[in-house]
Write an enzyme that holds these catalytic residues in place. Structure first.
Site, PDB file in Angstrom:
ATOM      1  N   GLY A   1      27.826 -45.095 103.685  1.00  0.00           N
ATOM      2  CA  GLY A   1      27.592 -46.340 102.952  1.00  0.00           C
ATOM      3  C   GLY A   1      28.043 -46.185 101.519  1.00  0.00           C
ATOM      4  O   GLY A   1      28.561 -45.140 101.108  1.00  0.00           O
TER       5      GLY A   1
ATOM      6  N   VAL B   1      24.916 -41.877 105.624  1.00  0.00           N
ATOM      7  CA  VAL B   1      23.813 -42.469 106.381  1.00  0.00           C
ATOM      8  C   VAL B   1      23.512 -41.579 107.585  1.00  0.00           C
ATOM      9  O   VAL B   1      24.422 -41.170 108.309  1.00  0.00           O
ATOM     10  CB  VAL B   1      24.162 -43.891 106.849  1.00  0.00           C
TER      11      VAL B   1
ATOM     12  N   ASP C   1      30.622 -57.181  97.662  1.00  0.00           N
ATOM     13  CA  ASP C   1      31.365 -56.171  98.432  1.00  0.00           C
ATOM     14  C   ASP C   1      31.310 -56.487  99.927  1.00  0.00           C
ATOM     15  O   ASP C   1      30.922 -55.642 100.741  1.00  0.00           O
ATOM     16  CB  ASP C   1      30.793 -54.774  98.159  1.00  0.00           C
TER      17      ASP C   1
END
Length: 798
Positions: A525, A530, A637
């Site tokens: 991420g 993650v 984003d």
């Protein structure tokens, strides 16, 4: 100079000590409304009690925070304020506590029912509790009455809430009299919010459409008790338990739980640096779900200016000063008992009015439903809904339109019955009327008194002394700060992580164990890796471990926790907790079985139905961020890596580390952003050309993602295929993607991802392609809003 300062500071301290205020009221004494020094103050100085001005020449006996302006926590006579002259609170020699107005009328009283000769007193404790009690020598005797037993709209830490007690909101921020909203324990032992309107009553929290255990409550405990402790943990016997955003801080701030005038419960913590209150938890993130917020025959919706009320077509405001009175028909509507010559129905999409249906008719067509409403004189509107469980349409007839709200996430349409005379094109639009604030909101009395002449020379000496004393204190603080150095301040800030709502706060050891020493990596991420983990309660979670622990990494961590904590939508990722321990910064999310959209685009797992579902769900999530939150959230984003898919391939937007949380109505330019945000290939031209930043930057990124969803080609891949001479517009690659799509469609060539083998819905493809190209326009004004995108995609699906 130093001698003068010392002398004046000594004079200042003598002045303060000589006029120090008591924390109790002895028997036979009284507090007068005319004397500003007639107040009680707790020993720790946090709370004060006395006469608080609530309007012109009117006062209520109240408790408030001493050093925080206009923060009242309790009122004795909120609905019967007393006059600004000759009013007194007296602790009589008989032992009774009495509040009298100028005309000697008793407005509020507490009778001493103790058959005892012990003296009594009224005392303000450090907890904010005003206690009327007997004295046994110099010690505390029996409690006769205490303010904690009769709260108004506020609960303080460790103030118990029981079946006998209730919170009642004020009518407004400036009108402290009892309003329409109550917090109570209901007869079925559930802590509930109730709207007591002018004509109707309703429970709006928890959601009464489901059973208690379906919304995380239990009605099997009849003790009915709840409390917010000083650490920020709320515990209730109906299983409503939560921790506030700043739970676990080493130094606990002042807190208060308030039922606000808008019907929402919020827990506030005092920001001592700014002398202001920060919201650390609230029951509703979508205020339009609160009953009565806009009144009858009106709609609640969100725009960049915040929450807004508007009348339905054919209706007008009853009271221009108060939306709670709702709207009324613009003209009389005579019922013709089934004759439809003089009436027609106006469809209003994405609208819902909760409750108050006259009757439901199964398996009705739209035309049959219209006829049914025409035949019933009292019918003013209807819903025509598809029941997925039964596989048929239901006609829901309504004679009352209450608690209406408009949202892109609502699939329903309302059909409003109106005379043809008021359905002209000029009247079909909703009337957007703004609430006019007026001084009439204050409580007024019609008696005026002349002010006494004040000795100005004494005042001048007093303020001169305060000014020099303040200067000396300022010098001491500056010296103290410089002596300790900036490193200490920085370390103190790093220990303070103010988050937005009640998550679990995990230790690093807990998360290390849950993830088996971070052994199973499932993705990368923004700013971290993650990992998959199994929490102690057997929930499968995704843990993002931030690599960057410098100032930028710290900012992204706080942004992600703060922003996700204020959001609640089925197409946004849910955060379960966090860890902020030493240099470790970790976030705990719900686990998404199918990973990201980016991973799945390179496989054959996404058929056309799933892709269209992803397009609609992502649009709904962004529409919520832009139009329905109390704050205005720009994601900044949007890309396939940040769209996660659950077990049913439903999308959830994630990774809010670059997001911007703004108050609605903020005039946003690039000055509001410390740096360019986003990912190359998905960034709108505004970022590069230093143009003003709006929600249209997310719309642009969404358009590029949709083109990638349709074609299976990433922006960089498409540019490479076209060659380096292709225009790339903003420095990324989207122009190449746009050029390729337009060229292929002009030629009539296939543009759909070959992995779905031509199995797609041509109508949905046309709509999704049109939407994607509009969203990815260079000019931001040419792009639709995300709410409009949701509408267009739904029409394509229909």
């Amino acid at each position: 100079m130093f001698v003068l300062i010392f002398f004046l500071s000594l004079l200042f301290s003598v002045k303060i000590s000589s006029s120090s205020l008591p924390h109790n009221l002895k028997q036979g004494l009284s507090l007068s409304v005319e004397n500003n020094d007639d107040i009680l103050i707790s020993k720790n100085g946090v709370f004060s009690a006395g006469f608080y001005k609530v309007g012109e020449n009117v006062f209520c006996f109240s408790i408030w925070y001493t050093h925080v302006n206009d923060t009242v926590v309790w009122m004795a006579n909120r609905d019967r304020p007393v006059n600004g002259k000759h009013s007194k609170l007296s602790l009589q020699k008989s032992g009774d506590l009495i509040l009298k107005d100028a005309g000697a009328s008793v407005f509020w009283s507490i009778e001493n029912n103790r058959n005892s000769s012990d003296p009594v007193q009224l005392q303000l404790n450090d907890t904010g509790n005003l206690v009327f009690h007997t004295l046994n020598g110099k010690a505390y005797g029996d409690t006769i009455w205490q303010s904690f037993e009769s709260p108004t709209n506020t609960l303080l830490p460790n103030q118990g809430f029981t079946r006998e007690r209730r919170l009642v909101a004020s009518k407004s921020r400036t009108n402290h009299s009892s309003g329409f909203y109550k917090l109570i324990f209901s007869d079925d032992n559930i802590l509930s919010l109730v709207f007591n309107g002018l004509e109707t009553d309703s429970v709006y929290w928890p959601d009464n459409n489901g059973l208690p255990w379906e919304v995380g409550r239990s009605n099997y405990n009849e003790s009915r008790r709840a409390v917010l402790d000083s650490f920020g943990y709320f515990l209730s016997t109906d299983k409503l338990n939560f921790t506030v955003g700043d739970y676990g801080l080493r130094r606990q701030p002042q807190r208060r739980l308030v039922l606000d005038p808008d019907g929402n419960i919020r827990v506030y913590s005092l920001n001592e640096k700014k002398t202001s209150w920060d919201v650390q938890w609230q029951a509703f993130s979508q205020a339009c779900k609160i009953h009565g917020i806009c009144g009858e025959n009106s709609l609640c919706s969100y725009e960049f200016g915040g929450r807004k009320c508007s009348c339905l077509p054919g209706y007008k405001m009853r009271d221009i000063k108060d939306w709670s009175n709702g709207c009324e028909p613009e003209m009389n509507f005579t019922c013709n008992g089934g004759s439809r010559k003089d009436e027609e129905f106006i469809q209003i999409p994405h609208v819902e009015f909760t409750g108050y249906a006259m009757d439901d008719y199964q398996n009705y067509t739209l035309d049959r439903c219209k006829k049914k409403c025409s035949d019933i004189c009292s019918c003013i509107a209807f819903n025509h809904l598809y029941n997925k469980d039964k596989g048929l349409y239901v006609c829901s007839i309504k004679a009352l339109l209450l608690n209406g709200y408009r949202s892109s996430s609502v699939d329903n349409s309302m059909y409003i019955k109106l005379p043809k005379s008021v359905t002209s094109s000029s009247q079909k639009q909703n009337q957007d009327l703004k609430l006019t604030c007026s001084p009439d909101d204050h409580v007024l009395l019609d008696r005026v008194y002349k002010k006494k002449h004040k000795n100005r020379s004494v005042q001048s000496i007093f303020w001169f002394t305060i000014a020099f004393g303040g200067f000396e204190i300022f010098c001491i603080l500056v010296y103290y700060y410089k002596a300790r150095g900036p490193s200490h301040a920085k370390s103190s800030m790093q220990n303070y992580h103010q988050v937005a709502t009640g998550f679990s706060r995990f230790t690093y050891a807990d998360l290390k164990k849950a993830s088996r020493n971070f052994s199973e990596e499932i993705g990368i991420g923004g700013g971290g890796i993650v990992y998959k983990a199994l929490l102690p309660d057997d929930r499968v979670a995704a843990i993002k471990r931030l690599n960057n622990t410098d100032e930028q990494g710290e900012a992204e961590f706080l942004a992600e926790v703060n922003i996700i904590g204020r959001l609640n939508h089925m197409n946004l990722i849910e955060i379960w907790g966090y860890c902020a321990e030493a240099k470790h910064r970790l976030l705990v999310y719900e686990y998404m079985e199918h990973g990201s959209l980016a991973e799945n685009l390179h496989t054959s797992s996404l058929d056309w139905e799933k892709r269209y579902q992803i397009a609609v769900g992502t649009a709904k999530g962004l529409a919520y961020l832009h139009d329905e939150c109390l704050e205005w959230v720009l994601h900044c984003d949007v890309k396939p890596e940040n769209i996660l898919l659950d077990s049913d391939y439903r999308p959830k937007i994630s990774d809010f580390g670059l997001s911007k949380l703004l108050n609605r109505g903020t005039n946003v330019g690039n000055s509001a952003f410390s740096k360019i945000r986003g990912t190359r290939g998905y960034m709108a031209p505004e970022w590069v050309y230093n143009l003003s930043i709006t929600s249209k930057v997310d719309v642009y990124s969404y358009g590029i993602v949709m083109l990638e969803l349709i074609t299976g080609r990433s922006p960089t891949t498409t540019r490479s295929a076209l060659g380096s001479n292709d225009s790339v517009g903003n420095g990324g690659e989207p122009r190449g993607m746009m050029s390729w799509v337009r060229e292929k469609t002009k030629e009539g060539a296939e543009i759909v991802d070959p992995k779905i083998n031509g199995a797609y819905n041509i109508g949905e493809l046309e709509v999704l392609l049109k939407v994607a190209l509009q969203c990815a326009e260079d000019e931001k004004d040419a792009r639709p809003s995300m709410s409009q995108v949701v509408d267009m995609l739904r029409s394509g699906h229909d």
